[in-house]
Scaffold this active site. Sequence first.
Site, mmCIF file in Angstrom:
data_model
loop_
_atom_site.group_PDB
_atom_site.id
_atom_site.type_symbol
_atom_site.label_atom_id
_atom_site.label_comp_id
_atom_site.label_asym_id
_atom_site.label_seq_id
_atom_site.Cartn_x
_atom_site.Cartn_y
_atom_site.Cartn_z
ATOM 1 N N GLU A 135 0.822 -1.219 0.000
ATOM 2 C CA GLU A 135 0.000 0.000 0.000
ATOM 3 C C GLU A 135 0.856 1.269 0.000
ATOM 4 O O GLU A 135 1.212 1.793 1.060
ATOM 5 C CB GLU A 135 -0.952 0.011 1.217
ATOM 6 C CG GLU A 135 -1.846 1.258 1.251
ATOM 7 C CD GLU A 135 -2.799 1.312 2.460
ATOM 8 O OE1 GLU A 135 -2.751 0.400 3.301
ATOM 9 O OE2 GLU A 135 -3.573 2.269 2.552
ATOM 10 N N LYS A 179 -2.445 -1.998 -3.170
ATOM 11 C CA LYS A 179 -3.490 -1.138 -2.597
ATOM 12 C C LYS A 179 -3.078 0.313 -2.806
ATOM 13 O O LYS A 179 -2.433 0.930 -1.944
ATOM 14 C CB LYS A 179 -3.676 -1.469 -1.109
ATOM 15 C CG LYS A 179 -4.690 -0.569 -0.403
ATOM 16 C CD LYS A 179 -5.102 -1.116 0.953
ATOM 17 C CE LYS A 179 -5.988 -0.132 1.694
ATOM 18 N NZ LYS A 179 -6.638 -0.675 2.875
HETATM 19 C C1 5MM Z 1 -8.546 1.609 8.385
HETATM 20 O O1 5MM Z 1 -7.484 2.546 8.331
HETATM 21 C C2 5MM Z 1 -6.202 1.936 8.254
HETATM 22 C C3 5MM Z 1 -5.421 2.191 9.457
HETATM 23 O O2 5MM Z 1 -4.895 3.455 9.549
HETATM 24 P P1 5MM Z 1 -3.890 3.796 10.806
HETATM 25 O O3 5MM Z 1 -2.726 2.901 10.714
HETATM 26 O O4 5MM Z 1 -3.558 5.244 10.583
HETATM 27 O O5 5MM Z 1 -4.654 3.585 12.065
HETATM 28 C C4 5MM Z 1 -5.490 2.351 6.954
HETATM 29 O O6 5MM Z 1 -4.193 1.826 6.814
HETATM 30 C C5 5MM Z 1 -6.299 1.820 5.838
HETATM 31 O O7 5MM Z 1 -6.136 0.453 5.692
HETATM 32 C C6 5MM Z 1 -6.000 2.453 4.502
HETATM 33 O O8 5MM Z 1 -5.368 3.681 4.552
HETATM 34 C C7 5MM Z 1 -7.303 2.610 3.763
HETATM 35 O O9 5MM Z 1 -8.257 3.211 4.598
HETATM 36 P P2 5MM Z 1 -9.213 4.311 3.972
HETATM 37 O O10 5MM Z 1 -10.004 4.820 5.146
HETATM 38 O O11 5MM Z 1 -8.306 5.354 3.363
HETATM 39 O O12 5MM Z 1 -10.038 3.584 2.929
#
Ligand code: 5MM
Length: 344
Positions: free
Chosen positions: A177, A222
């Site tokens: 990602e 991702k």
């Molecule tokens: C769910 O959010 C994930 C965790 O974020 P933190 O490590 O900051 O707590 C994040 O990694 C997420 O898997 C991705 O960024 C995608 O989430 P979004 O909300 O952007 O779809």
Amino acid sequence: MSERLEDIAAAMVAKGKGILAADESSGTIKKRFDSINAESTEQNRRDYRQMLFASRAAMRRNISGVILFDETIRQMGSNGKPLVDLITAAGSIPGIKVDAGAKEMAGHPGEKVTEGLDGLRERLQEYYKLGARFAKWRAVIDIADGLPTWGCVKANAHALARYAALCQENGIVPIVEPEVVMDGPVAAHDADRCYEVTEWVLNTVFAELFEARVMLEGMVLKPNMVIAGKNAKNQAKPDEVAEKTVRCLKSTVPASVPGIAFLSGGQSDVEATEHLSLMNAMGPLPWNLTFSYGRALQAAALKSWSGKPGNIAKAQKAFAHRARMNGLAARGKWSKTEEKKKAA
Ligand code: 5MM
């Protein structure tokens, strides 16, 4: 289920299904709970996530895998059995966030590098025993004046590749990602600047994956979509986001990668669904295109739940609706009419 990396990766991006990102770290889940005035206690986090994983029909139909946080993969449900069992009972695959977060990068003001490689081999072996068959590592790339720098792009791509190689060595499919963020501290860039940076980042990531000997058939990418920053005056229209994203991915992502599962990155839930659907409707594409959304899959369910046990059924309905809409989008079949048919 087969233990071959290629088969697990293919199942993660199976047509009409996508991934639920429920791997919010302690700070992020607290922010989400603050927004509904719920306290971030271990039990509340358990109850909330149990509500999502126990949405049997939605999980079975539309959720191929769930990304968990360390606490959740070890947590017991209210019946005393592991929460992971709820995921596997629905035919979905448990996954785990293994990065230790994006930290200030030394010598690179305003930039971050993701940490977590030390001891990763041993952690992956433990997570495998706990049921994880895929993992996730997120790199964060901000756009601003003069940013990102080559040093930041290179360091993050290198870490992603070393993480991916370690995952595959241990029978775990890596979700790679690299997020070019749309809601960073400045975020005033337009979609063309996002295109330029995303293309640079993805080319660098795939060069590093090659050097690290990562098997592309056994991974899932991702990425962000190609979209303007949240503070940009010129916001790209949905068709433009879809066209630019697909063009950028076609010029950077080898066809041997089985699937691309987007992050939502701060888009509204309906925007994230519409963009995905438009891209899939443009087919044929070399890889399956689907979702790995956190906020865009959970926002409505979180609000409906609001920390109250009496709201579980309502929240599950909201989650099922969003999962179904994204399932349609993963086939290029979402429409505004479907969106209006709130879960019956
Ligand atoms: C769910 O959010 C994930 C965790 O974020 P933190 O490590 O900051 O707590 C994040 O990694 C997420 O898997 C991705 O960024 C995608 O989430 P979004 O909300 O952007 O779809």
